[in-house]
Design an enzyme around this catalytic site. Structure first.
Site, mmCIF file in Angstrom:
data_model
loop_
_atom_site.group_PDB
_atom_site.id
_atom_site.type_symbol
_atom_site.label_atom_id
_atom_site.label_comp_id
_atom_site.label_asym_id
_atom_site.label_seq_id
_atom_site.Cartn_x
_atom_site.Cartn_y
_atom_site.Cartn_z
ATOM 1 N N GLU A 143 -3.094 -1.192 8.122
ATOM 2 C CA GLU A 143 -4.146 -2.114 8.512
ATOM 3 C C GLU A 143 -3.655 -3.100 9.554
ATOM 4 O O GLU A 143 -2.438 -3.261 9.764
ATOM 5 C CB GLU A 143 -4.654 -2.884 7.284
ATOM 6 N N HIS A 198 3.202 -7.529 1.778
ATOM 7 C CA HIS A 198 2.486 -8.508 2.589
ATOM 8 C C HIS A 198 1.516 -9.315 1.736
ATOM 9 O O HIS A 198 1.180 -8.932 0.607
ATOM 10 C CB HIS A 198 1.722 -7.809 3.714
ATOM 11 N N HIS A 200 0.841 -1.189 0.000
ATOM 12 C CA HIS A 200 0.000 0.000 0.000
ATOM 13 C C HIS A 200 0.881 1.247 0.000
ATOM 14 O O HIS A 200 2.034 1.199 0.438
ATOM 15 C CB HIS A 200 -0.933 0.000 1.207
ATOM 16 N N ARG A 231 -0.505 -4.513 -6.430
ATOM 17 C CA ARG A 231 -0.139 -5.932 -6.501
ATOM 18 C C ARG A 231 1.222 -6.085 -7.161
ATOM 19 O O ARG A 231 1.502 -5.443 -8.179
ATOM 20 C CB ARG A 231 -1.161 -6.727 -7.315
#
Length: 355
Positions: A140, A201, A123, A221
């Site tokens: 997150e 991640h 991100h 991605r």
């Protein structure tokens, strides 16, 4: 799941209609875990259930491109979106909690059902987001609700791996090239992991998580396990990625605090949110002081929140509930079994109250 009767006071527990997202890596585990009535039949793979959302726009490759705003299903605000309810009632629902600069609620809360590996992803970092207005920070945390034996997540890249090595592995585009560069972490139910923006991640197969994150749908991605037809974003990911293992130990210090009839375990604390797991014994009953906004994700059991003129709202496994700070005379009563929930609080609201 609804309040037993309506109230004219908007400061009541708010519950929401889930927003389901089909994903190639999804499944039907929310039916088994929470007795949910999911969309479609057994072949409809539900990867995400957006429990509390207030996004003016989502990414085409993530949430589908449109706005996503949770709709309230209980009380006098039933049928209203959270966004419109906040616009109409402001501080009655928010207290000192600041909205985002775009005027949206400052969290996005989900359940994820990963029956296959999610893509390896990154991100936007703060620097990348500052230079690209269309990209938004996405820090997150994953609370492991359910996990198959041997399940793992991927959390950062191994110490010493360079950006050039990582790019070369991505060009090879094979498990053999990419996976050895990632930090693999075994997980079990009850674990909680923080993943700040910039962390490379992936959520591994056989895992259901409760996800608490900043309100962003920007995902880059870099590797998709051989799946075809989904866009990769290697350059943006490498521009955002923090090399090395995730530096999160200071955020994941678990502190267990037993109380009278309850146990509170601090799981993750960061500048955007704090997550505690609370377990209350059967038949527990106590006043519920709500002096700042609370988000509850109920994991197991059943209870009743009573407020105001004795109006009741049930909280059950799989239900997400928002408790505004202006609720009057609130209390919690637990049913015949233990009630377990995640409580999400807001450092921003605490700072605002002290300012």
């Amino acid at each position: 799941m609804h309040a037993t009767r309506s109230t004219t006071n908007p400061a009541c527990p708010l519950q929401f209609e889930p927003i389901y997202k089909e994903k190639v890596w999804g499944g039907r585990s929310l039916e088994r875990l929470f007795a949910r009535m999911l969309l479609g039949g057994p072949d409809t793979l539900i990867g995400e259930s957006w429990e509390l959302a207030d996004l003016a726009q989502t990414s085409a490759s993530g949430g589908g491109g449109a706005a996503e705003r949770s709709r309230i299903i209980n009380g006098s605000l039933a049928g209203t979106t959270l966004h419109d309810a906040i616009a109409a009632h402001g501080r009655s629902l928010l207290g000192d909690l600041p909205l985002t600069t775009a005027g949206n609620f400052p969290l996005l809360v989900k359940f994820l059902d990963a029956q296959q590996n999610l893509s390896v992803q990154v991100h936007p970092s703060p620097a990348y987001a500052a230079a690209h207005p269309e990209a938004h920070l996405k820090s997150e945390a994953w609370y492991i609700v359910d996990a198959a034996p041997g399940a793992v997540i991927y959390k950062g890249v191994r110490q010493g791996v360079t950006a050039e090595q990582f790019r070369d592995a991505l060009k090879a585009n094979t498990d053999e090239a990419v996976v050895p560069l990632l930090v693999e972490v075994p997980v079990k139910p009850g674990d909680c992991h923080y993943l700040p923006s910039g962390t490379c991640h992936a959520l591994g197969a056989g895992i259901v998580v409760a996800e608490v994150q900043t309100p962003s749908d920007t995902t880059f991605r870099v590797y998709d396990w051989g799946r075809q037809g989904r866009e990769l974003h290697v350059d943006a990911a490498l521009a955002s990625m923090t090399l090395g293992p995730a530096d999160v130990a200071r955020h994941e210090k678990q502190v267990r605090v037993p109380g009278r009839g309850t146990t509170r375990t601090q799981l993750v604390t960061c500048e955007y949110f704090r997550i505690d797991r609370i377990e209350a014994e059967a038949d527990y009953s106590e006043p519920l002081p709500v002096d700042q906004p609370l988000v509850w994700m109920t994991l197991a059991g059943e209870g009743v929140v009573t407020y105001g003129d004795r109006t009741e709202t049930r909280v059950v496994a799989g239900q997400t509930t928002y408790l505004p700070p202006a609720m009057q005379a609130a209390s919690l009563r637990v049913g015949a079994g233990r009630l377990t929930w995640l409580e999400v609080t807001f450092p921003q609201a605490e700072r605002g109250r002290l300012a």
